[in-house]
Design an enzyme around this catalytic site. Structure first.
Site, PDB file in Angstrom:
ATOM      1  CE  LYS A 175      -3.210  -2.022   0.635  1.00  0.00           C
ATOM      2  NZ  LYS A 175      -4.975  -2.432  -0.184  1.00  0.00           N
ATOM      3  CG  HIS A 294      -7.380  -9.529  -6.261  1.00  0.00           C
ATOM      4  ND1 HIS A 294      -8.277  -9.341  -6.183  1.00  0.00           N
ATOM      5  CD2 HIS A 294      -7.065  -9.394  -4.341  1.00  0.00           C
ATOM      6  CE1 HIS A 294      -8.974  -8.327  -5.213  1.00  0.00           C
ATOM      7  NE2 HIS A 294      -8.182  -8.447  -5.198  1.00  0.00           N
TER       8      HIS A 294
END
EC number: 4.1.1.39
Length: 477
Positions: A175, A294
């Site tokens: 992140k 994902h």
């Protein structure tokens, strides 16, 4: 009488529209071991009987159309048609029914999830006679399972490649997910892996944007993981997202990852599509790469209880199409996931044989024959206080992935990774000693804090962070 009328009469063809249930509702049908079985949650329009609604689903997802056609006489509908063979009222829900449909195996191309979904869910969900429709589960017969390669490697081969046994694997999503340069991104990867994580990860929407092109990211991440491997003596990985606008570009990125010598790549299988995913899974099997999956976009499809496709179906489809990991929710984090439902599809991902169990949302017994298993990935809003619950819920064969729960540590990325590794090792040790993680979890974490200042700092930061929202998709009463 015109010649055209004479021709129609002579072949016994009667044009017009007839009720679907006259042909496609067959409660006397005995299902075959080779049938693909589907459980649909059907909400008919007012005035449409459930038998007609269930038959319409069977018809429109197999051989039927809205009117009688003369070419029906050129084939054997009894051989190829789908059949609605049972209907159950959903207790506690007004005008909702579970319609069970059997499809002959000859309707489907071998080894193609794309074709299977195009047939079963491709058109019928827009049918006007239905107010809503949801595919709850599929039974994939062994005869069809055996036409798929499935996961490139599977759980045991992955553990052997990584030389890691007896505990869940630890990961972290880098992140912020967008905006970092490739060099700064690689720095975060290195710090997390050096601190004790097994994996770091590209976020699902990190592909090849102007601020960080894919080739630069791949190079810096490879440098980071090899440096971390040298310093820790452990095998490390970073999920390099190979998802791209074309299959050709996707494979080009996977080839470059293989040339760099990294162990794993990644794909967004729903936005990328099943054809692309299966293509990449075959490449990974042939070239020794693990494949992380994902599920970006899944909640658009699976979250509403009365319409869409349940994630247990998407999970089965992924196991067939191919992937070594897939995100599966956390139960305790920020994302949707009721415990019994989640554990139901986690078992469908990992186990060779799963019995029907409606208490966990499993409508059919599923035999995967020799298809390798998939590691579930718990990710989304989790931190060190969740570690006992995650270890107890998911067990050893899982990946526990902390993004903000690593990078949000007040002392930096490496201490955040240390905190998570210490918490995991403490939970595994306590479990192996026979302690109850569900009951003693907080105490176990507090004990570990006494000899890990990194963990103590993490516990202080996230001690009041909870996500107390009821799940939207819950089991029927």
């Amino acid at each position: 009488m015109s010649p055209q009328t004479e021709t129609k009469a002579s072949v016994g063809f009667k044009a017009g529209v007839k009720e679907y249930k006259l042909t496609y509702y067959t409660p006397e049908y005995q299902t075959k071991d080779t049938d693909i079985l589907a459980a649909f949650r059907v909400t008919p329009q007012p005035g449409v009987p459930p038998e007609e609604a269930g038959a319409a689903v069977a018809a429109e997802s197999s051989t039927g159309t809205w009117t009688t056609v003369w070419t029906d006489g050129l084939t054997s509908l009894d051989r190829y048609k789908g059949r609605c063979y049972r209907i159950e009222r959903v207790v506690g829900e007004k005008d909702q029914y579970i319609a069970y449909v059997a499809y002959p195996l000859d309707l489907f191309e071998e080894g193609s999830v794309t074709n299977m979904f195009t047939s079963i869910v491709g058109n019928v969900f827009g049918f006007k006679a239905l107010r809503a429709l949801r595919l709850e589960d599929l039974r994939i017969p062994p005869a069809y399972v055996k036409t798929f390669q499935g996961p490139p490697h599977g759980i045991q081969v992955e553990r052997d490649k990584l030389n890691k046994y007896g505990r869940p694997l630890l990961g972290c999503t880098i992140k912020p997910k967008l905006g970092l340069s490739a060099k700064n991104y690689g720095r975060a990867v290195y710090e997390c892996l050096r601190g004790g994580l097994d994996f770091t990860k590209d976020d699902e929407n990190v592909n090849s944007q102007p601020f960080m092109r894919w080739r630069d990211r791949f190079l810096f991440c490879a440098e980071a993981l090899f440096k971390a491997q040298t310093e820790t003596g452990e095998i490390k990985g970073h999920y390099l997202n190979a998802t791209a606008g074309t299959c050709e570009e996707m494979i080009k990125r996977a080839v470059f990852a293989r040339e760099l010598g990294v162990p794993i790549v990644m794909h967004d299988y729903l936005t990328g599509g099943f054809t692309a995913n299966t293509t990449l899974a075959h490449y990974c099997r042939d070239n020794g790469l693990l494949l992380h999956i994902h599920r970006a976009m899944h909640a658009v499809i699976d979250r509403q209880k009365n319409h869409g496709i349940h994630f247990r179906v998407l999970a089965k489809a992924l196991r067939m199409s191919g992937g070594d990991h897939i995100h599966s929710g956390t139960v305790v984090g920020k994302l949707e996931g009721e415990r019994d439902i989640t554990l139901g599809f986690v078992d469908l991902l990992r186990d060779d044989f799963v019995e029907q169990d409606r208490s966990r949302g499993i409508y059919f017994t599923q035999d995967w024959v020799s298809l390798p298993g998939v590691l579930p990935v718990a990710s989304g809003g989790i931190h060190v206080w969740h570690m006992p619950a995650l270890t107890e819920i998911f067990g050893d064969d899982s990946v526990l992935q902390f993004g903000g729960g690593t990078l949000g540590h007040p002392w930096g990325n490496a201490p955040g990774a240390v905190a998570n590794r210490v918490a995991l090792e403490a939970c595994v040790k306590a479990r192996n000693e026979g302690r109850d993680l569900a009951r003693e979890g907080n105490e176990i974490i507090r004990e570990a804090c006494k000899w890990s200042p990194e963990l103590a700092a993490a516990c202080e930061v996230w001690k009041e962070i909870v996500f107390n929202f009821a799940a939207v998709d819950v089991l029927d009463k």
